[in-house]
Design an enzyme around this catalytic site. Structure first.
Site, PDB file in Angstrom:
ATOM      1  N   LYS A  22       0.835  -1.217   0.000  1.00 58.80           N
ATOM      2  CA  LYS A  22       0.000   0.000   0.000  1.00 58.80           C
ATOM      3  C   LYS A  22       0.861   1.255   0.000  1.00 58.80           C
ATOM      4  CE  LYS A  22      -1.186   1.593   4.139  1.00 58.80           C
ATOM      5  NZ  LYS A  22      -1.059   2.916   4.725  1.00 58.80           N
ATOM      6  N   ASN A  23       1.909   1.273   0.842  1.00 57.76           N
ATOM      7  CA  ASN A  23       2.695   2.502   0.988  1.00 57.76           C
ATOM      8  C   ASN A  23       3.629   2.762  -0.192  1.00 57.76           C
ATOM      9  OD1 ASN A  23       1.364   3.080   3.298  1.00 57.76           O
ATOM     10  ND2 ASN A  23       3.020   2.512   4.696  1.00 57.76           N
ATOM     11  N   ARG A 124       2.165  14.346  13.552  1.00 55.39           N
ATOM     12  CA  ARG A 124       2.454  14.141  12.138  1.00 55.39           C
ATOM     13  C   ARG A 124       2.319  15.407  11.280  1.00 55.39           C
ATOM     14  NH1 ARG A 124      -0.079   8.674  10.057  1.00 55.39           N
ATOM     15  NH2 ARG A 124       1.710   8.779   8.667  1.00 55.39           N
ATOM     16  N   ARG A 400      -7.911  -0.367   5.813  1.00 55.96           N
ATOM     17  CA  ARG A 400      -7.134   0.652   5.086  1.00 55.96           C
ATOM     18  C   ARG A 400      -5.886   0.061   4.464  1.00 55.96           C
ATOM     19  NH1 ARG A 400      -5.754   5.748   8.389  1.00 55.96           N
ATOM     20  NH2 ARG A 400      -4.771   6.047   6.381  1.00 55.96           N
TER      21      ARG A 400
HETATM   22  C1  EPZ Z   1       5.032   6.855   6.351  1.00 58.30           C
HETATM   23  O1  EPZ Z   1       4.338   7.905   7.014  1.00 58.30           O
HETATM   24  C2  EPZ Z   1       4.072   5.699   6.252  1.00 58.30           C
HETATM   25  N1  EPZ Z   1       2.917   6.127   5.459  1.00 58.30           N
HETATM   26  C3  EPZ Z   1       3.657   5.246   7.637  1.00 58.30           C
HETATM   27  O2  EPZ Z   1       2.845   4.117   7.486  1.00 58.30           O
HETATM   28  C4  EPZ Z   1       4.913   4.857   8.422  1.00 58.30           C
HETATM   29  O3  EPZ Z   1       4.548   4.540   9.748  1.00 58.30           O
HETATM   30  C5  EPZ Z   1       5.896   6.023   8.441  1.00 58.30           C
HETATM   31  O4  EPZ Z   1       6.187   6.458   7.081  1.00 58.30           O
HETATM   32  C6  EPZ Z   1       7.215   5.706   9.113  1.00 58.30           C
HETATM   33  O5  EPZ Z   1       7.815   4.624   8.472  1.00 58.30           O
HETATM   34  C7  EPZ Z   1       2.969   6.076   4.133  1.00 58.30           C
HETATM   35  O6  EPZ Z   1       3.979   5.722   3.529  1.00 58.30           O
HETATM   36  C8  EPZ Z   1       1.747   6.462   3.385  1.00 58.30           C
HETATM   37  P1  EPZ Z   1       7.310  10.178   8.249  1.00 58.30           P
HETATM   38  P2  EPZ Z   1       4.920   9.393   6.991  1.00 58.30           P
HETATM   39  O7  EPZ Z   1       7.086  11.468   7.541  1.00 58.30           O
HETATM   40  O8  EPZ Z   1       5.664   9.604   5.733  1.00 58.30           O
HETATM   41  C9  EPZ Z   1       7.899  13.544  11.546  1.00 58.30           C
HETATM   42  C10 EPZ Z   1       1.007   2.709   8.074  1.00 58.30           C
HETATM   43  O9  EPZ Z   1       0.490   2.154   9.078  1.00 58.30           O
HETATM   44  N2  EPZ Z   1       7.678  14.546  10.492  1.00 58.30           N
HETATM   45  O10 EPZ Z   1       8.427   9.316   7.790  1.00 58.30           O
HETATM   46  O11 EPZ Z   1       3.797  10.297   7.324  1.00 58.30           O
HETATM   47  C11 EPZ Z   1       6.666  12.686  11.834  1.00 58.30           C
HETATM   48  O12 EPZ Z   1       5.728  13.342  12.678  1.00 58.30           O
HETATM   49  C12 EPZ Z   1       1.672   4.020   8.261  1.00 58.30           C
HETATM   50  O13 EPZ Z   1       0.972   2.234   6.936  1.00 58.30           O
HETATM   51  C13 EPZ Z   1       7.768  15.884  10.804  1.00 58.30           C
HETATM   52  O14 EPZ Z   1       8.038  16.276  11.943  1.00 58.30           O
HETATM   53  O15 EPZ Z   1       5.943   9.328   8.177  1.00 58.30           O
HETATM   54  C14 EPZ Z   1       7.278  11.450  12.427  1.00 58.30           C
HETATM   55  O16 EPZ Z   1       7.550  11.653  13.780  1.00 58.30           O
HETATM   56  C15 EPZ Z   1       1.253   4.871   9.349  1.00 58.30           C
HETATM   57  N3  EPZ Z   1       7.559  16.806   9.804  1.00 58.30           N
HETATM   58  C16 EPZ Z   1       8.599  11.307  11.666  1.00 58.30           C
HETATM   59  O17 EPZ Z   1       8.853  12.614  11.104  1.00 58.30           O
HETATM   60  C17 EPZ Z   1       7.267  16.436   8.518  1.00 58.30           C
HETATM   61  O18 EPZ Z   1       7.076  17.312   7.668  1.00 58.30           O
HETATM   62  C18 EPZ Z   1       8.604  10.307  10.532  1.00 58.30           C
HETATM   63  O19 EPZ Z   1       7.392  10.447   9.785  1.00 58.30           O
HETATM   64  C19 EPZ Z   1       7.191  15.071   8.217  1.00 58.30           C
HETATM   65  C20 EPZ Z   1       7.398  14.137   9.218  1.00 58.30           C
END
Ligand code: EPZ
Length: 422
Positions: A22-23, A124, A400
């Site tokens: 999915k991702n 997030r 989802r």
């Molecule tokens: C991706 O989310 C995945 N989603 C998530 O999958 C996964 O848990 C996550 O990566 C971590 O591996 C998809 O690929 C659609 P991040 P993403 O940006 O990209 C912080 C699932 O169950 N951050 O890598 O949203 C953030 O808050 C899910 O399938 C900022 O601070 O995660 C987090 O603490 C849920 N500012 C960290 O970085 C930003 O602008 C990593 O988040 C962006 C992120």
């Protein structure tokens, strides 16, 4: 609202085919906005987030066609996009809608995307996506809950991600491919889903170097063209089934997976005593441990142990001999499943980002509530070993991201059914 009814205590035995990721499919679908030619995507999982992304692209007036039901392939053609907007109604159900921001502003010079709110696992924010797009020359304003990005044409730039972000890297990469000149993205995410996206973009005519490393060097091109691409297997679904086989004392053969993407998970599960073998040709065999022992896990970015496997590992830890320490470093609030497992009898103490699980404890079936996608998977695993009946509420979370989970589990001997409440 649907619930799962699970009668635990059955060994799982048989073969499970792992679906597409999915991702990886979500950013690939968003990348179709970059060209007016058709892009054909294979191995798409039939899960709710994919349907939401298809709806979003259709809302933007893209042609989204799937020859089969349920879809495993899609042809998407963004010939004309009359509506470069991701509305709140769709973004609130799936924050990955934000992945349309980069491609839209790169190709059309305009995008309006609802700001995703926080979610059950943490705040997030998308501040880093925005900083990077500004660096590429987009003028960004935020009003009425929407991000608006405008530009004549994006210009290449150097950007170092202050924190590793998966969808942030994907969003900016899909913008940089059409920017004028060279973009260098440092501290990019290494997740296989990012690499899969880069490979699709290269098939579409993008010029990207450093794929699979943390420094991505992009030479912007004027236009991209159509392509055909097969989405990688879902490493989190595969990891979930590895634990399902092990926790129930059974033996499963997983087909259509990519063991290399699961290296950290396989290593950890083997250290807990579980017998896992790569059989070649994308096959993994899991056999229960003779004695399941506790293990310590810290979630980190790829190639380390994935946060998306943390809830499932917690379910396993409740059945392991000894004390497991589980540290969550990616999201600030991703232990809600721990309290639900404790209601089933697990011995779990949570303190900030650390959960200490002492096992083994017999779990007893109880009504529990799923709080997010992976928490639901953890609770299903707990239900598979609990006595009596476990009822899981809010299984729309699991829909989802897991394709036909109850059918797949039933086919290998689980007693799980979906009960639809009026
Ligand atoms: C991706 O989310 C995945 N989603 C998530 O999958 C996964 O848990 C996550 O990566 C971590 O591996 C998809 O690929 C659609 P991040 P993403 O940006 O990209 C912080 C699932 O169950 N951050 O890598 O949203 C953030 O808050 C899910 O399938 C900022 O601070 O995660 C987090 O603490 C849920 N500012 C960290 O970085 C930003 O602008 C990593 O988040 C962006 C992120």
């Amino acid at each position: 609202m649907d619930r799962f009814k699970i009668e635990g205590g059955r060994k799982l035995e048989g073969t499970v085919r792992i679906s597409g990721a999915k991702n990886a499919a979500l950013p690939a679908m968003a990348a179709c906005l970059l060209t007016n030619e058709p892009v054909h995507l294979e191995n798409i999982p039939h899960v709710r987030d994919i349907i939401t992304m298809a709806k979003l692209l259709a809302h933007m007036r893209c042609r989204v066609g799937s020859p089969d039901i349920p879809p495993s392939s899609f042809t998407i053609q963004a010939e004309t996009v009359s509506h470069a907007e991701a509305p709140y109604e769709l973004v609130k159900t799936m924050r990955a809608s934000v992945l349309t921001l980069g491609p839209l502003v790169a190709r059309f010079g305009y995008a309006r995307v609802s700001l995703p709110g926080g979610c059950a696992i943490g705040a997030r924010p998308i501040d880093i996506h925005i900083q990077a797009l500004e660096k590429l020359g987009a003028e960004i304003t935020m009003e009425h809950g929407y991000v608006e990005a405008r530009t004549k044409r994006l210009r290449g730039a150097e950007f170092r991600f202050p924190k590793i972000t998966v969808t942030g890297t994907e969003n900016v990469l899909t913008a940089a491919v059409l920017a004028e000149g060279e973009t260098i993205l440092e501290n990019s995410a290494l997740e296989p889903e990012v690499t899969d996206l880069a490979e699709l973009l290269i098939k579409m005519g993008a010029k990207i170097e450093g794929v699979g490393t943390s420094t991505l060097r992009v030479h912007g091109v004027d236009r991209l063209h159509g392509a055909t691409h097969t989405i990688i297997p879902d490493r989190i679904e595969a990891g979930t089934f590895l634990i399902a086989g092990a926790i129930t004392g059974g033996e499963l053969l997983l087909t259509n997976c990519e063991p290399a993407h699961l290296a950290a998970v396989i290593e950890k599960l083997k250290a807990c005593g579980i017998d896992i073998r790569c059989e070649g040709g994308g096959k993994l065999r899991v056999r229960a441990a003779k004695k399941l022992v506790a293990g310590d896990v810290t979630t980190e970015e790829y190639p380390s142990f994935a946060t998306d496997m943390q809830a499932q590992f917690m379910a396993l830890a409740t059945q392991a001999n000894g004390v497991s320490h589980i540290r969550e470093t990616i999201f600030e609030n991703r232990f809600l499943h721990g309290s639900e497992m404790a209601r089933m009898g697990a011995n779990i103490v949570m303190d900030g980002n650390l959960a200490v699980v002492a096992g083994p404890t017999p779990l007893s079936g109880a009504p529990v509530t799923a709080s997010d996608l992976r928490a639901s998977a953890g609770l299903v695993l707990a239900g598979l070993v609990a006595d009596n009946t476990t009822w899981i509420d809010r299984v729309y979370h699991i829909d989802r991201g897991y394709e036909q989970i109850e059918e797949k589990l039933r086919s290998v001997g689980a007693r799980i059914e979906r009960v639809t409440q009026p």
